[in-house]
Design a protein around this motif. Structure first.
Motif, PDB file in Angstrom:
ATOM      1  N   ARG A 215       8.433  -4.485   2.449  1.00  0.00           N
ATOM      2  CA  ARG A 215       7.870  -4.920   1.170  1.00  0.00           C
ATOM      3  C   ARG A 215       7.716  -3.718   0.241  1.00  0.00           C
ATOM      4  N   PRO A 216       7.869  -3.931  -1.068  1.00  0.00           N
ATOM      5  CA  PRO A 216       7.741  -2.804  -2.008  1.00  0.00           C
ATOM      6  C   PRO A 216       6.379  -2.119  -1.948  1.00  0.00           C
ATOM      7  N   ASP A 217       5.340  -2.882  -1.596  1.00  0.00           N
ATOM      8  CA  ASP A 217       4.000  -2.297  -1.544  1.00  0.00           C
ATOM      9  C   ASP A 217       3.584  -1.920  -0.123  1.00  0.00           C
ATOM     10  N   ALA A 218       4.543  -1.873   0.804  1.00  0.00           N
ATOM     11  CA  ALA A 218       4.209  -1.533   2.187  1.00  0.00           C
ATOM     12  C   ALA A 218       3.686  -0.108   2.271  1.00  0.00           C
ATOM     13  N   PRO A 219       2.646   0.127   3.084  1.00  0.00           N
ATOM     14  CA  PRO A 219       2.154   1.506   3.234  1.00  0.00           C
ATOM     15  C   PRO A 219       3.210   2.390   3.886  1.00  0.00           C
ATOM     16  N   LEU A 220       3.037   3.676   3.713  1.00  0.00           N
ATOM     17  CA  LEU A 220       3.979   4.633   4.282  1.00  0.00           C
ATOM     18  C   LEU A 220       3.542   5.053   5.682  1.00  0.00           C
ATOM     19  N   LEU A 221       4.537   5.309   6.522  1.00  0.00           N
ATOM     20  CA  LEU A 221       4.323   5.953   7.808  1.00  0.00           C
ATOM     21  C   LEU A 221       4.735   7.410   7.687  1.00  0.00           C
ATOM     22  N   ARG A 251       0.398  13.412  -4.976  1.00  0.00           N
ATOM     23  CA  ARG A 251       1.017  12.652  -6.062  1.00  0.00           C
ATOM     24  C   ARG A 251       0.089  11.523  -6.511  1.00  0.00           C
ATOM     25  N   PRO A 252      -0.213  11.399  -7.814  1.00  0.00           N
ATOM     26  CA  PRO A 252      -1.082  10.315  -8.290  1.00  0.00           C
ATOM     27  C   PRO A 252      -0.454   8.951  -7.993  1.00  0.00           C
ATOM     28  N   GLY A 253      -1.268   8.028  -7.551  1.00  0.00           N
ATOM     29  CA  GLY A 253      -0.798   6.675  -7.293  1.00  0.00           C
ATOM     30  C   GLY A 253       0.065   6.527  -6.070  1.00  0.00           C
ATOM     31  N   ALA A 254       0.142   7.556  -5.247  1.00  0.00           N
ATOM     32  CA  ALA A 254       0.976   7.474  -4.045  1.00  0.00           C
ATOM     33  C   ALA A 254       0.462   6.382  -3.116  1.00  0.00           C
ATOM     34  N   ARG A 255       1.414   5.740  -2.437  1.00  0.00           N
ATOM     35  CA  ARG A 255       1.013   4.716  -1.470  1.00  0.00           C
ATOM     36  C   ARG A 255       0.252   5.352  -0.314  1.00  0.00           C
ATOM     37  N   PRO A 256      -0.669   4.608   0.290  1.00  0.00           N
ATOM     38  CA  PRO A 256      -1.414   5.173   1.429  1.00  0.00           C
ATOM     39  C   PRO A 256      -0.476   5.470   2.588  1.00  0.00           C
ATOM     40  N   ARG A 257      -0.793   6.534   3.330  1.00  0.00           N
ATOM     41  CA  ARG A 257       0.008   6.928   4.492  1.00  0.00           C
ATOM     42  C   ARG A 257      -0.777   6.663   5.773  1.00  0.00           C
ATOM     43  N   LEU A 258      -0.087   6.164   6.755  1.00  0.00           N
ATOM     44  CA  LEU A 258      -0.610   6.135   8.115  1.00  0.00           C
ATOM     45  C   LEU A 258       0.050   7.309   8.834  1.00  0.00           C
ATOM     46  N   VAL A 259      -0.719   8.392   9.017  1.00  0.00           N
ATOM     47  CA  VAL A 259      -0.190   9.617   9.604  1.00  0.00           C
ATOM     48  C   VAL A 259      -0.325   9.515  11.119  1.00  0.00           C
ATOM     49  N   LEU A 260       0.760   9.771  11.832  1.00  0.00           N
ATOM     50  CA  LEU A 260       0.833   9.527  13.272  1.00  0.00           C
ATOM     51  C   LEU A 260       1.111  10.831  14.005  1.00  0.00           C
ATOM     52  N   TRP A 261       0.134  11.297  14.764  1.00  0.00           N
ATOM     53  CA  TRP A 261       0.265  12.507  15.561  1.00  0.00           C
ATOM     54  C   TRP A 261       0.450  12.147  17.027  1.00  0.00           C
ATOM     55  N   THR A 473       9.022  10.130   7.037  1.00  0.00           N
ATOM     56  CA  THR A 473       8.210   9.427   6.046  1.00  0.00           C
ATOM     57  C   THR A 473       9.008   8.234   5.553  1.00  0.00           C
ATOM     58  N   MET A 474       8.476   7.047   5.785  1.00  0.00           N
ATOM     59  CA  MET A 474       9.176   5.833   5.378  1.00  0.00           C
ATOM     60  C   MET A 474       8.196   4.670   5.328  1.00  0.00           C
ATOM     61  N   PRO A 475       8.560   3.588   4.622  1.00  0.00           N
ATOM     62  CA  PRO A 475       7.665   2.430   4.570  1.00  0.00           C
ATOM     63  C   PRO A 475       7.525   1.768   5.944  1.00  0.00           C
ATOM     64  N   LEU A 476       6.368   1.159   6.173  1.00  0.00           N
ATOM     65  CA  LEU A 476       6.136   0.422   7.401  1.00  0.00           C
ATOM     66  C   LEU A 476       7.110  -0.744   7.492  1.00  0.00           C
ATOM     67  N   PRO A 477       7.952  -0.816   8.551  1.00  0.00           N
ATOM     68  CA  PRO A 477       8.910  -1.923   8.659  1.00  0.00           C
ATOM     69  C   PRO A 477       8.180  -3.247   8.909  1.00  0.00           C
ATOM     70  N   PRO A 478       8.807  -4.353   8.528  1.00  0.00           N
ATOM     71  CA  PRO A 478       8.160  -5.650   8.743  1.00  0.00           C
ATOM     72  C   PRO A 478       8.248  -6.091  10.196  1.00  0.00           C
TER      73      PRO A 478
END
Length: 512
Positions: A215-221, A251-261, A473-478
């Motif tokens: 989705r265009p508004d999917a959060p980032l991984l 970056r202003p307005g950047a999509r939220p990230r789910l950072v995975l360690w 870094t990429m959008p969360l897949p469906p």
């Protein structure tokens, strides 16, 4: 030549088992696995007694698992209490045990399916027994489900995607049918091979991915791989690398990230409430604040951690292998505790016997880990329901999802640095099978690789190669709708196995 093979079946069975192991990663020579299985079925069918058939199956298993699990030796390279050379004996010793399961399938096939010449009924009984054997291997003595035969089909992704319907263990049974069809065809009988043609057509259509785009508004991984080896964990360079690969761009307005360690990279204590002497002058709040500085205002960090457990006197009596969720305000907003612990890695079975013999856990530490309650879905603020499976847990088909709360993805942090060269690609392959079975994307983050984002149909969307520092870094897949297997679980294997047995009985009873 054939007479020579049957006079010396044990070494031939060892050879066929070793050949079959080359179908798995990293070689992925899957046609050779079919040859190795067909050779096993041929040797078992020609065995003069049940005892001979069982012996052949066990020899095949020893050859197969010695090659397939050779990475197991490398775990001993990081254990000071035991010499590394012991790892070679341990790898063979594991194979001596795992050979019991091909032995079981061979004995059942000989006892209930054998005739003067191999036929369809014999192959069907062998396939059903193999399904039962692989399931038993996954549950006995806490289970060792590593590399069921079905994993060979990932290069032929259409075949692998059949596991969304019937699961991995049943697909292993179908693989035995295909090897049996080769055996019968070599004897001039093509009927079973002809019956499998529709299956191959279905697999060909399944090889085309129909996964919708993110989705265009999917959060980032943001999947981080620092390339820190097992012998360098906890050093300052590791923290600097993790920070460099994680830091928010602002970056202003950047999509939220789910950072995975990955698992095993966070050494500083994050929880409050421990006895003061544990912290050694450090503040858990400050440790969380340092992590939060790497995040944007809507980001969340998921990191492996090992929180401690204390008794009433304030002494450490245990720990858990956990994943903590830290938000941008330095709060702990979720925690998952690993449930399926690794014997000899995270706990030592029968310590009253093994410790006096000089044996120890393969993972350094003075006490065993505590087991968590099982698969669990956490609702992460801003990202929704996330499932967790730490390292080894991802290999257990049918046991990776909280059935009451289906997640939108599964996070699989791992420490593969002690798996040698063969272990990491095999581990990744099994994670791909879980993605197909459950219809869920799976994200792997490991210290040295192979880190990956896996689509819900098993497609590899992005990877960081083995022993390479990097980030994805990429959008969360469906996710896909729940698969048939996700609804049935391993009852699907029971249904397929019983169907094979029913077909074998029908074949034997029909008039000739």
């Amino acid at each position: 030549m054939l007479a020579l093979f049957t006079r010396r079946p044990a070494p031939v069975a060892l050879l066929f088992g070793a050949v079959a192991a080359t179908g798995f990663a990293p070689w992925q020579l899957w046609p050779l696995t079919l040859v190795g299985l067909a050779g096993l079925a041929w040797l078992v069918q020609r065995a003069p007694t049940l005892r001979n058939a069982a012996w052949i199956g066990w020899c095949w298993g020893v050859g197969h698992f010695t090659i397939n699990n050779n990475w197991f030796q490398h775990a001993f390279d990081f254990q000071d209490k035991m010499p590394p050379v012991l790892g070679y004996f341990a790898a063979v010793g594991l194979a001596l045990y795992l050979g019991i399961f091909p032995m079981f399938a061979s004995a059942v096939a000989w006892r209930f399916g054998r005739r003067e010449r191999p036929d369809e009924a014999y192959v069907l009984v062998f396939a059903a027994a193999w399904i039962a054997g692989e399931w038993l291997r996954s549950v006995l003595f806490t289970g060792y489900a590593w590399d069921p035969i079905a994993v060979i089909w990932l290069p032929m992704i259409g075949m692998a995607r059949m596991s969304a319907w019937i699961g991995t263990y049943a697909l292993s049974g179908v693989t035995i049918l295909m090897a049996g069809a080769m055996l019968l065809a070599a004897d001039g009988r093509w009927r079973l091979a002809g019956k499998l043609v529709p299956l191959l057509i279905f697999a060909a259509f399944s090889s085309v991915s129909h996964l919708p785009p993110s989705r265009p508004d999917a959060p980032l991984l943001q999947v981080v791989q620092p390339n820190i080896g097992q012998d360098a964990r906890g050093e300052n360079d590791q923290e600097l690398m993790l920070a460099a690969l994680t830091r928010w761009s602002g970056r202003p307005g950047a999509r939220p990230r789910l950072v995975l360690w990955p698992e095993g990279v966070m050494r500083d204590y994050l929880e409050s409430g421990y006895p003061r002497w544990i912290y050694d002058g450090q503040s858990p709040l400050f440790n969380r604040w340092r992590l939060a500085q790497l995040l944007g205002p809507r980001d969340v960090l998921l990191t492996g951690h090992a929180p401690l457990r204390f008794d009433a006197a304030g002494d450490v009596v245990g720990a858990s292998n956990s994943v903590f969720a830290i938000d941008a305000r330095a709060r702990i907003v979720g925690r998952y505790d690993k449930a399926h612990l690794v014997p000899y890695g995270e706990y030592l079975p029968m310590p009253w016997l093994l410790r006096p013999l000089g044996l120890a856990r393969l993972v350094p530490g003075d006490f065993d880990f505590d087991a968590g309650p099982g698969p669990r879905t956490l609702v992460i603020p801003g990202f929704g329901p996330i499932g967790f499976q730490t390292c080894y847990e991802i290999i257990f088909s049918g046991h990776v999802v909280d059935e009451a709360h289906r997640p939108r993805m599964i996070f699989n942090p791992s420490t593969d640095a002690w798996f040698g060269k063969w272990g990491p690609p095999q581990h990744l392959a099994q994670a791909r099978m879980r993605a197909i079975e459950e219809g869920l994307p799976i994200v792997r983050s490991t210290p040295t690789g192979i880190s990956a984002v896996i689509a819900a149909d098993g497609t590899l969307l992005a990877t960081v190669p083995h022993e390479t520092a990097g980030a994805i870094t990429m959008p969360l897949p469906p996710a896909l709708p729940p698969t048939l297997f996700s609804r049935l679980g391993n009852w699907a294997a029971v249904i397929v196995g019983l169907a094979f047995l029913a077909a074998a009985i029908a074949i034997r009873r029909r008039p000739r």
